[in-house]
Write an enzyme that holds these catalytic residues in place. Sequence first.
Site, PDB file in Angstrom:
ATOM      1  N   MET A 267       3.002 -17.035  54.984  1.00 41.35           N
ATOM      2  CA  MET A 267       3.920 -17.626  54.127  1.00 41.35           C
ATOM      3  C   MET A 267       3.249 -17.963  52.730  1.00 41.35           C
ATOM      4  O   MET A 267       1.950 -18.489  52.888  1.00 41.35           O
ATOM      5  CB  MET A 267       4.563 -19.174  54.772  1.00 41.35           C
ATOM      6  CG  MET A 267       5.268 -20.040  53.765  1.00 41.35           C
ATOM      7  SD  MET A 267       6.818 -19.287  53.248  1.00 41.35           S
ATOM      8  CE  MET A 267       7.032 -20.128  51.502  1.00 41.35           C
ATOM      9  N   GLU A 268       3.890 -18.007  51.632  1.00 43.48           N
ATOM     10  CA  GLU A 268       3.148 -17.726  50.345  1.00 43.48           C
ATOM     11  C   GLU A 268       3.166 -19.105  49.726  1.00 43.48           C
ATOM     12  O   GLU A 268       2.833 -19.308  48.308  1.00 43.48           O
ATOM     13  CB  GLU A 268       3.886 -16.864  49.338  1.00 43.48           C
ATOM     14  CG  GLU A 268       5.281 -17.358  48.921  1.00 43.48           C
ATOM     15  CD  GLU A 268       6.467 -16.910  49.691  1.00 43.48           C
ATOM     16  OE1 GLU A 268       7.604 -17.202  49.478  1.00 43.48           O
ATOM     17  OE2 GLU A 268       6.066 -16.510  50.922  1.00 43.48           O
ATOM     18  N   HIS A 301       0.888  -9.016  49.732  1.00 41.46           N
ATOM     19  CA  HIS A 301       2.429  -9.525  49.630  1.00 41.46           C
ATOM     20  C   HIS A 301       2.521 -11.091  49.306  1.00 41.46           C
ATOM     21  O   HIS A 301       3.078 -11.326  48.379  1.00 41.46           O
ATOM     22  CB  HIS A 301       3.197  -9.144  50.755  1.00 41.46           C
ATOM     23  CG  HIS A 301       4.651  -9.716  50.792  1.00 41.46           C
ATOM     24  ND1 HIS A 301       5.644  -8.833  50.477  1.00 41.46           N
ATOM     25  CD2 HIS A 301       5.219 -10.961  51.073  1.00 41.46           C
ATOM     26  CE1 HIS A 301       6.861  -9.529  50.453  1.00 41.46           C
ATOM     27  NE2 HIS A 301       6.580 -10.808  50.915  1.00 41.46           N
ATOM     28  N   GLU A 302       1.645 -11.655  50.056  1.00 45.91           N
ATOM     29  CA  GLU A 302       1.851 -13.152  49.909  1.00 45.91           C
ATOM     30  C   GLU A 302       0.922 -13.476  48.584  1.00 45.91           C
ATOM     31  O   GLU A 302       1.550 -14.581  48.045  1.00 45.91           O
ATOM     32  CB  GLU A 302       1.067 -13.946  51.311  1.00 45.91           C
ATOM     33  CG  GLU A 302       1.679 -13.477  52.520  1.00 45.91           C
ATOM     34  CD  GLU A 302       3.280 -13.697  52.376  1.00 45.91           C
ATOM     35  OE1 GLU A 302       3.699 -14.752  51.641  1.00 45.91           O
ATOM     36  OE2 GLU A 302       3.918 -12.827  53.140  1.00 45.91           O
ATOM     37  N   HIS A 305       3.258 -12.933  45.726  1.00 48.85           N
ATOM     38  CA  HIS A 305       4.280 -14.007  45.559  1.00 48.85           C
ATOM     39  C   HIS A 305       3.961 -15.072  44.574  1.00 48.85           C
ATOM     40  O   HIS A 305       4.803 -15.874  44.044  1.00 48.85           O
ATOM     41  CB  HIS A 305       4.557 -14.696  46.698  1.00 48.85           C
ATOM     42  CG  HIS A 305       5.781 -13.987  47.669  1.00 48.85           C
ATOM     43  ND1 HIS A 305       6.995 -13.798  46.990  1.00 48.85           N
ATOM     44  CD2 HIS A 305       5.673 -13.828  48.815  1.00 48.85           C
ATOM     45  CE1 HIS A 305       7.879 -13.323  47.888  1.00 48.85           C
ATOM     46  NE2 HIS A 305       7.260 -13.134  48.898  1.00 48.85           N
TER      47      HIS A 305
END
Length: 843
Positions: A267-268, A301-302, A305
């Site tokens: 979770m970012e 990826h996170e 974000h």
Amino acid sequence: MPALKEIFRKDYQAPDFWVTDVSLKFVLSPNATLVTTELKLSKNTETTSRTLVLNGTEHSQLLSLRINDTAVALDDIQYVEHDIHLKDLQDDELAVTLSNQLDPANNSALEGLYLSNKIFCSDCEPEGFRNITYYPDRPDIMAKYTVIIIADKATCPILLSNGNLVEAKDLDNGLHQAVWHDPFPKPSYLFALVAGDLGYIEDKHIRPDGSPVQLRIYAAHNEVDKCHYALGALKRAMKWDEDRFDLVCDVDQYNIVAIHDFNGGAMENKGLNIFNAKYVLANSEIATDADFETIESIIGHEYFHNWTGNRVTCRDWFQLSLQEGLTVFRDQEFTSDLRHRGLKRIDDVKMLRAYQFPEDAGRLKHPIRPESYVEMRNFYTTTVYEKGAEVVRLYQTLLGEEGFKKGLTHYLNKFDGTAATCDDFLISMAEANHEDLSGFEHWYSQAGTPRVQVAKEITENGIKLTFKQLLCSEGSNLQPQWIPIRFALIGSEDKIIYEDTFILKSWEESITLPCKETNVALSLFRDFSAPVIVDYPYTEEELMKIAFFETDYFARWEAAQRYISELIASEQTWEEKQAKFIAPFNNLLQECRQEPSFYALFFTLPDPISIQSTTAEKDLAKIWEQRGNLIQYAAKTYEAQWLEIYQSQMIGNASARDLKNSVLNYLATLPNHEVTVAKQYEAATNMTDRMAALRASVLNNHSTAKTLLTNFLEKYKAYPSVVDKWFALQVSSPYITLEVLNHLRHHGEFNSHNPNRVRSLLGALGQNKVALYQQPQLFYPWLLDNIMMIDKINPQVAARLATPFSQLDFLKQSDQDAIRNLVKAQLANQLSTNLAEQLSKSL
């Protein structure tokens, strides 16, 4: 079955009040955490009504509520379901203060604030914040947060939240306090809190202006030594975003926490990323080469974000692909630039076809921007993420890398600090590049995988290509989609003589290529230039020419896969299939050392489901049997050559391991090489080789498999992510039995409260369609019963496990009917909204 309330995109309305500032105070306790919330709000001048909606759930006990300086009696509060509706508020500026109590220790759904292995942890996306406090829990409300955390210092020495630590001090009675302030406005789903006894490693990233960012990764004390690779991946991601997109980290402290009980991958949350521990903890003893690449990708990826999701977020949850599809594309490009672009493209397409194409073809299909939903948590799908990334990639294909960068920069500058929509992104791309992209928007609104039919005709003017697109989306007003088609012609001298990109914008279009050669091979959708299914009558000669002489890695691999799939599905005799299958191996076995990782993919045959979905052969058992027979025949025919290659790759890097273990899969089909597999397992110095040997033993049903499995569990039972591999491997075997499933379900290492462990058993069975096909009326009822059990613990996980019940078309009609009758019977029971929606749609 609960009443399912559908929410529609067309009904979006802005809130009557915006929240500008949030102050949260937590006094942490496992069963009685006290939360005090102070909100500053201002009237939205674009609405006329004056109602403030504070979303809540049954898991939060409200203790008090004040509006400005006036206390509101609890009995006077008006609820709609669990939400508080405060109507006719006359002031344009409001202060709302409330307090409530939580029970984190009994929050098995892992949404909101929960306790995991004595660690307090939050997960708020998409609507978990309402489990923490009453709040207008929607992504278009962005506010600045100040968070005070008070906890017992002995059990919770580490207190973390978003933003910057502005104060830390000891209090009376063994308590201590930390105050965090996040200067960037954010939606509630990006709130984060972690508190507990954790260790950490740290480093710094130096930004282009010379200023440092403090980096820390927190984990259990006995796991901190396995965080170094993830920390290096974070630094690589920060540097890549600076170099590729001129995007610089905007916080001075960047923290990551590894948690074992977590519903998703990561979770970012702004400045405080919370990760499923399996995507952080790694060394060569417990992680495979593929695990290292996945960890690097998800860490990236996170972090990515931070700009595409945090600084600019989505206006409403229908726009989720705006940030997830975009950020998946960015992490794919990150891995491509750091590793091997061609191999990464193949991996991404394999994943898309294995998971998203079936979703697009099944009863749960939806556009990347859905028009409605019942339970938002059910839209964290491969369509929103992976197909969404493919749609973002189309912009880069159309505009080029520089054009895409220009468009992304314009989008971020234009909407920084706000909540945007998919249309905003499309318009930004068009504005920045002075391009007319009208018509491109249909990718956002139409479900299903487009199919492109291609015809080739030799004319006196050259080669005429006709492209026709067919859509499987429902609706009466379907529109043609923009489909970039990268293609090449390979001439009689086995060299590319023509290459171009054609943009198909209509239902049907033709082009004529100025080519006088007639004996050419047509290579279509190079680099998988659009997420479509291609209908073109390739000849065997064309496929072989593309596989050997194309310069595009994806096109070569695709041609080989298609050649083998069509060979297995053909009506040719077994002798003809054998001869045509092994014909290319003389050259392949000589060339494979030049690019070991690529040829490892080349040697890996398409999986049975892929063959079934792309050919006329629909008997999965027959496909599986013939596929296995061809592998064994090639193994026996070229045994000496396989063995020589295998031994030559014993010492080497990840690429050498790829080739060696691909070759092992051939040798493992021969009885005399069962000992070769066992020796590799015993001698392995890394998890890649050990796991490859164990997989070869289990999937070939070796007599030593049981002994190796016992040894593996004993050796790695202290490492949760490795035990997950142990469960998943057994369940993935085509030889799985109900007896083994029940043994694993009641095994001492199985934990129904841990999402990773649940997915390693029930999720792996749902993906094992070879086994499901052979005994559907045995395995599907078992799977459904266990999903019902998980639904009582964690509805979000249960709903995601239900996907197989929407993908039954590969079964006989009588089996489909029987399974759907089981689903209907369960829908009469009390289910979560999450699971009820998924099962209802599967019917």
